[in-house]
Design a protein around this motif. Structure first.
Motif, PDB file in Angstrom:
ATOM      1  N   THR A 171      43.142  29.472 -25.247  1.00  0.00           N
ATOM      2  CA  THR A 171      41.642  29.520 -24.791  1.00  0.00           C
ATOM      3  C   THR A 171      41.230  28.369 -24.138  1.00  0.00           C
ATOM      4  N   SER A 172      41.894  27.113 -24.464  1.00  0.00           N
ATOM      5  CA  SER A 172      41.280  25.907 -23.877  1.00  0.00           C
ATOM      6  C   SER A 172      41.823  25.715 -22.272  1.00  0.00           C
ATOM      7  N   TRP A 173      43.142  26.266 -22.314  1.00  0.00           N
ATOM      8  CA  TRP A 173      43.611  26.412 -20.964  1.00  0.00           C
ATOM      9  C   TRP A 173      42.996  27.191 -19.787  1.00  0.00           C
ATOM     10  N   ARG A 174      42.884  28.322 -20.569  1.00  0.00           N
ATOM     11  CA  ARG A 174      42.220  29.465 -19.603  1.00  0.00           C
ATOM     12  C   ARG A 174      40.665  29.028 -19.287  1.00  0.00           C
ATOM     13  N   ASN A 175      39.991  28.380 -20.306  1.00  0.00           N
ATOM     14  CA  ASN A 175      38.592  27.899 -20.044  1.00  0.00           C
ATOM     15  C   ASN A 175      38.493  26.798 -18.730  1.00  0.00           C
ATOM     16  N   GLY A 176      39.753  26.246 -18.469  1.00  0.00           N
ATOM     17  CA  GLY A 176      39.832  25.098 -17.650  1.00  0.00           C
ATOM     18  C   GLY A 176      39.823  25.742 -15.999  1.00  0.00           C
ATOM     19  N   TYR A 177      39.890  27.172 -15.726  1.00  0.00           N
ATOM     20  CA  TYR A 177      40.063  27.834 -14.605  1.00  0.00           C
ATOM     21  C   TYR A 177      38.790  28.460 -14.420  1.00  0.00           C
ATOM     22  N   LYS A 178      38.214  28.568 -13.300  1.00  0.00           N
ATOM     23  CA  LYS A 178      37.235  29.383 -12.924  1.00  0.00           C
ATOM     24  C   LYS A 178      37.838  30.910 -12.292  1.00  0.00           C
ATOM     25  N   SER A 179      38.904  30.633 -11.612  1.00  0.00           N
ATOM     26  CA  SER A 179      39.541  31.889 -11.260  1.00  0.00           C
ATOM     27  C   SER A 179      41.161  31.844 -11.205  1.00  0.00           C
ATOM     28  N   MET A 180      41.926  32.719 -11.272  1.00  0.00           N
ATOM     29  CA  MET A 180      43.307  32.931 -11.596  1.00  0.00           C
ATOM     30  C   MET A 180      43.622  34.037 -10.854  1.00  0.00           C
ATOM     31  N   GLU A 181      45.086  34.083  -9.975  1.00  0.00           N
ATOM     32  CA  GLU A 181      45.569  35.137  -9.645  1.00  0.00           C
ATOM     33  C   GLU A 181      46.989  34.997  -9.817  1.00  0.00           C
ATOM     34  N   VAL A 182      47.733  36.186 -10.217  1.00  0.00           N
ATOM     35  CA  VAL A 182      49.058  36.309 -10.411  1.00  0.00           C
ATOM     36  C   VAL A 182      49.695  37.283  -9.420  1.00  0.00           C
ATOM     37  N   LYS A 183      50.984  36.753  -8.379  1.00  0.00           N
ATOM     38  CA  LYS A 183      51.588  37.690  -7.664  1.00  0.00           C
ATOM     39  C   LYS A 183      52.972  37.812  -8.225  1.00  0.00           C
ATOM     40  N   MET A 184      53.112  38.962  -8.943  1.00  0.00           N
ATOM     41  CA  MET A 184      54.537  38.977  -9.575  1.00  0.00           C
ATOM     42  C   MET A 184      55.600  39.423  -8.433  1.00  0.00           C
ATOM     43  N   ASP A 185      56.760  38.526  -8.706  1.00  0.00           N
ATOM     44  CA  ASP A 185      57.859  38.691  -7.640  1.00  0.00           C
ATOM     45  C   ASP A 185      58.888  39.794  -8.364  1.00  0.00           C
ATOM     46  N   ASP A 186      59.021  39.562  -9.628  1.00  0.00           N
ATOM     47  CA  ASP A 186      60.216  40.252 -10.259  1.00  0.00           C
ATOM     48  C   ASP A 186      59.958  39.948 -11.797  1.00  0.00           C
ATOM     49  N   TRP A 187      60.809  41.097 -12.511  1.00  0.00           N
ATOM     50  CA  TRP A 187      60.986  40.904 -13.959  1.00  0.00           C
ATOM     51  C   TRP A 187      62.242  41.715 -14.151  1.00  0.00           C
ATOM     52  N   GLU A 188      62.759  41.085 -15.477  1.00  0.00           N
ATOM     53  CA  GLU A 188      64.138  41.828 -15.896  1.00  0.00           C
ATOM     54  C   GLU A 188      64.118  41.740 -17.612  1.00  0.00           C
ATOM     55  N   SER A 189      64.572  42.830 -17.894  1.00  0.00           N
ATOM     56  CA  SER A 189      64.585  42.848 -19.437  1.00  0.00           C
ATOM     57  C   SER A 189      65.999  43.149 -19.883  1.00  0.00           C
ATOM     58  N   VAL A 190      66.567  42.089 -20.915  1.00  0.00           N
ATOM     59  CA  VAL A 190      67.837  42.328 -21.393  1.00  0.00           C
ATOM     60  C   VAL A 190      67.837  42.251 -22.735  1.00  0.00           C
ATOM     61  N   ILE A 191      69.132  42.828 -23.241  1.00  0.00           N
ATOM     62  CA  ILE A 191      69.350  42.778 -24.689  1.00  0.00           C
ATOM     63  C   ILE A 191      70.709  42.461 -24.617  1.00  0.00           C
ATOM     64  N   SER A 192      70.946  41.544 -25.781  1.00  0.00           N
ATOM     65  CA  SER A 192      72.367  41.197 -26.195  1.00  0.00           C
ATOM     66  C   SER A 192      73.136  42.401 -26.625  1.00  0.00           C
ATOM     67  N   LYS A 193      74.470  42.005 -26.289  1.00  0.00           N
ATOM     68  CA  LYS A 193      75.354  43.071 -26.527  1.00  0.00           C
ATOM     69  C   LYS A 193      75.500  43.588 -28.090  1.00  0.00           C
ATOM     70  N   ASP A 194      75.102  42.576 -28.849  1.00  0.00           N
ATOM     71  CA  ASP A 194      75.275  42.833 -30.434  1.00  0.00           C
ATOM     72  C   ASP A 194      73.816  43.231 -30.715  1.00  0.00           C
ATOM     73  N   LYS A 195      72.983  43.404 -30.004  1.00  0.00           N
ATOM     74  CA  LYS A 195      71.586  44.072 -30.143  1.00  0.00           C
ATOM     75  C   LYS A 195      70.588  43.147 -30.936  1.00  0.00           C
ATOM     76  N   LYS A 196      70.887  41.645 -31.243  1.00  0.00           N
ATOM     77  CA  LYS A 196      70.169  40.811 -31.947  1.00  0.00           C
ATOM     78  C   LYS A 196      69.330  40.086 -31.234  1.00  0.00           C
ATOM     79  N   ASP A 197      69.365  40.006 -29.957  1.00  0.00           N
ATOM     80  CA  ASP A 197      68.340  39.088 -28.966  1.00  0.00           C
ATOM     81  C   ASP A 197      67.806  39.917 -27.943  1.00  0.00           C
ATOM     82  N   GLU A 198      66.488  40.087 -27.735  1.00  0.00           N
ATOM     83  CA  GLU A 198      65.866  40.716 -26.606  1.00  0.00           C
ATOM     84  C   GLU A 198      64.868  39.787 -25.785  1.00  0.00           C
ATOM     85  N   TRP A 199      65.007  39.689 -24.309  1.00  0.00           N
ATOM     86  CA  TRP A 199      64.467  38.846 -23.756  1.00  0.00           C
ATOM     87  C   TRP A 199      63.823  39.576 -22.375  1.00  0.00           C
TER      88      TRP A 199
END
Length: 179
Positions: A108-136
């Motif tokens: 909240t403190s960080w966001r209140n420091g901005y008058k405006s913000m724009e995100v241009k997404m380049d890419d994303w990737e979802s992965v899961i470990s082969k043992d299914k313990k970690d998801e990122w």
């Protein structure tokens, strides 16, 4: 007779080339299959679990993108709905685990420091470990903003978000300022 001999010679040469090409394609196919299924890659560095990841769940990607979009729109309350009760954060100069209420206050403190913000997404990737313990989920994007004083700036970001039970439990952020 000479013409007949040349005709047979040409036919023989043509059939030899065609057969050789077929054999070559089959050999290449067998060689490729053998390489991918039996060859062990000797990387120049070693880690505990090389090649440990499979494609992850798109629902995790939706969670990560929704949290960022809410923050971009100035809705920290909405963004926090995607976070767990305790979150480990790593930013430049910051590495700690904190309760969601503390993270909300910081965001909240960080966001209140901005008058405006724009995100241009380049890419994303979802992965899961082969043992299914970690998801990122990893997000790559460019962010532009105008601060409360009217100064405009931008940076490239990489966010690595660890998810557990459908909630973000870790956020690592890497930033490159643009000049």
């Amino acid at each position: 007779m000479k013409k007949l001999f040349l005709f047979f010679l040409a036919g023989f040469a043509f059939s030899s080339c065609s057969n050789q090409g077929t054999e070559s394609k089959e050999a290449t196919k067998d060689s490729t299959t053998a390489t991918t299924s039996t060859t062990v890659t000797n990387y120049p560095y070693t880690i505990d679990h090389p090649d440990n990841w499979d494609m992850g769940n798109t629902a995790n990607t939706m969670i990560a993108l929704s949290a960022l979009k809410a923050f971009e729109n100035g809705n920290v309350e909405e963004s926090m709905k995607y976070f767990g009760d305790s979150i480990h954060i790593q930013f430049d100069g910051l590495d700690k685990t904190m309760p969601a209420d503390n993270l909300k206050a910081m965001f909240t403190s960080w966001r209140n420091g901005y008058k405006s913000m724009e995100v241009k997404m380049d890419d994303w990737e979802s992965v899961i470990s082969k043992d299914k313990k970690d998801e990122w989920v990893t997000l790559w994007y460019r962010q532009k903003w105008e601060d409360a004083k009217g100064n405009k700036d931008s940076a490239d970001y990489i966010n690595d978000l660890k998810l557990k039970d459908g909630k973000i439990v870790r956020l690592d952020e890497y930033t490159r300022k643009l000049h």
